[in-house]
Write a protein that holds these residues in place. Sequence first.
Motif, PDB file in Angstrom:
ATOM      1  N   LYS A 149       0.827  -1.217   0.000  1.00 21.29           N
ATOM      2  CA  LYS A 149       0.000   0.000   0.000  1.00 21.29           C
ATOM      3  C   LYS A 149       0.858   1.262   0.000  1.00 21.29           C
ATOM      4  CE  LYS A 149      -3.953   0.517   1.924  1.00 21.29           C
ATOM      5  NZ  LYS A 149      -5.058   0.677   2.898  1.00 21.29           N
ATOM      6  N   LYS A 150       2.091   1.130   0.483  1.00 24.12           N
ATOM      7  CA  LYS A 150       2.998   2.276   0.531  1.00 24.12           C
ATOM      8  C   LYS A 150       3.656   2.548  -0.816  1.00 24.12           C
ATOM      9  CE  LYS A 150       4.240   1.094   5.318  1.00 24.12           C
ATOM     10  NZ  LYS A 150       5.352   0.607   6.180  1.00 24.12           N
ATOM     11  N   CYS A 151       3.561   1.612  -1.723  1.00 23.67           N
ATOM     12  CA  CYS A 151       4.214   1.738  -3.035  1.00 23.67           C
ATOM     13  C   CYS A 151       3.349   2.575  -3.968  1.00 23.67           C
ATOM     14  CB  CYS A 151       4.461   0.360  -3.639  1.00 23.67           C
ATOM     15  SG  CYS A 151       5.593  -0.678  -2.686  1.00 23.67           S
ATOM     16  N   ALA A 152       3.864   3.728  -4.348  1.00 20.85           N
ATOM     17  CA  ALA A 152       3.068   4.656  -5.154  1.00 20.85           C
ATOM     18  C   ALA A 152       2.845   4.170  -6.575  1.00 20.85           C
ATOM     19  CB  ALA A 152       3.741   6.025  -5.179  1.00 20.85           C
ATOM     20  N   ASN A 153       3.722   3.279  -7.056  1.00 19.06           N
ATOM     21  CA  ASN A 153       3.640   2.873  -8.462  1.00 19.06           C
ATOM     22  C   ASN A 153       3.220   1.416  -8.644  1.00 19.06           C
ATOM     23  OD1 ASN A 153       5.820   5.196  -8.309  1.00 19.06           O
ATOM     24  ND2 ASN A 153       4.857   5.256 -10.319  1.00 19.06           N
ATOM     25  N   VAL A 154       2.616   0.868  -7.609  1.00 18.98           N
ATOM     26  CA  VAL A 154       2.073  -0.490  -7.651  1.00 18.98           C
ATOM     27  C   VAL A 154       0.650  -0.451  -7.134  1.00 18.98           C
ATOM     28  CG1 VAL A 154       2.172  -2.705  -6.444  1.00 18.98           C
ATOM     29  CG2 VAL A 154       4.231  -1.797  -7.493  1.00 18.98           C
ATOM     30  N   ARG A 155      -0.228  -1.192  -7.785  1.00 22.44           N
ATOM     31  CA  ARG A 155      -1.606  -1.297  -7.295  1.00 22.44           C
ATOM     32  C   ARG A 155      -1.935  -2.766  -7.083  1.00 22.44           C
ATOM     33  NH1 ARG A 155      -7.324   0.246 -10.257  1.00 22.44           N
ATOM     34  NH2 ARG A 155      -6.318  -0.908 -11.960  1.00 22.44           N
ATOM     35  N   VAL A 156      -2.199  -3.129  -5.835  1.00 22.69           N
ATOM     36  CA  VAL A 156      -2.596  -4.500  -5.532  1.00 22.69           C
ATOM     37  C   VAL A 156      -4.052  -4.689  -5.918  1.00 22.69           C
ATOM     38  CG1 VAL A 156      -2.889  -6.233  -3.727  1.00 22.69           C
ATOM     39  CG2 VAL A 156      -0.935  -4.685  -3.635  1.00 22.69           C
ATOM     40  N   ARG A 157      -4.301  -5.728  -6.725  1.00 21.99           N
ATOM     41  CA  ARG A 157      -5.672  -6.028  -7.156  1.00 21.99           C
ATOM     42  C   ARG A 157      -6.247  -7.234  -6.415  1.00 21.99           C
ATOM     43  NH1 ARG A 157      -6.984  -4.498 -12.355  1.00 21.99           N
ATOM     44  NH2 ARG A 157      -9.031  -5.336 -11.839  1.00 21.99           N
ATOM     45  N   GLY A 158      -5.362  -8.035  -5.766  1.00 24.55           N
ATOM     46  CA  GLY A 158      -5.862  -9.219  -5.077  1.00 24.55           C
ATOM     47  C   GLY A 158      -4.753 -10.190  -4.772  1.00 24.55           C
TER      48      GLY A 158
END
Length: 231
Positions: A149-158
């Motif tokens: 969640k702290k990574c600005a350039n990664v989005r966790v989808r599941g």
Amino acid sequence: MSIAENIARVRANIAAAAKEAGRNVSEITLVGASKMNDADACRAAIAAGIDVLGENREQEMTKKLAEHAYDGAPLHFIGHLQRNKVKNVVGKVAMIESVGSLELLSTIDKQAEKLGIVQDILLEVNIGGEEAKSGFAPESLEQAAEEAKKCANVRVRGLMCIPPVAEGEHGSLPYFEKVHALFVDINAKLYDNTLDILSMGMSGDYEDAVRAGATMVRVGTAIFGARNYTI
């Protein structure tokens, strides 16, 4: 059986398993795991309406990208990703399903930042605690999700998992159920129920994965036929 006929059969099985579980089949995405299949096989799967294609190996993926094998379908990276190969994968695929360490997560985030993009990923869970497999242990998954969640350039989808080789019919089901419980828990606790992908189930157990709540299944040999590992 042709690739199109195989896809139709797999989709019928998914629909039956979804109905049995009281689910809507539209919730489930079919990924064609095209490892060791050529560009023509990928094109045949796309022509037959496959939802997504998934590759396990960066070198094979790069070759087939140059051949425009995936034109017309989203591409996911579904195999073990070495950190020195990240630069060849980030930005080339719609999703990296196999993020199983904090080091890999950080490397993906940094590469995505360089490219000025946000890379969609899934966190891989080593649900069987197998030393030979990558993935976060269930007890460290929440911490990993917090770091992501702290990574600005990664989005966790599941989440994604590959359970141990099943012993007997429905042997994977208990593992799928455990991962589904983790998914529900982390989704509610950390993501305000915005996570939308639970990727689990392959050719031998995708129906049980659907019964256990998978929203994405990764099917290879049941679509493309047996792989030739001698070449």
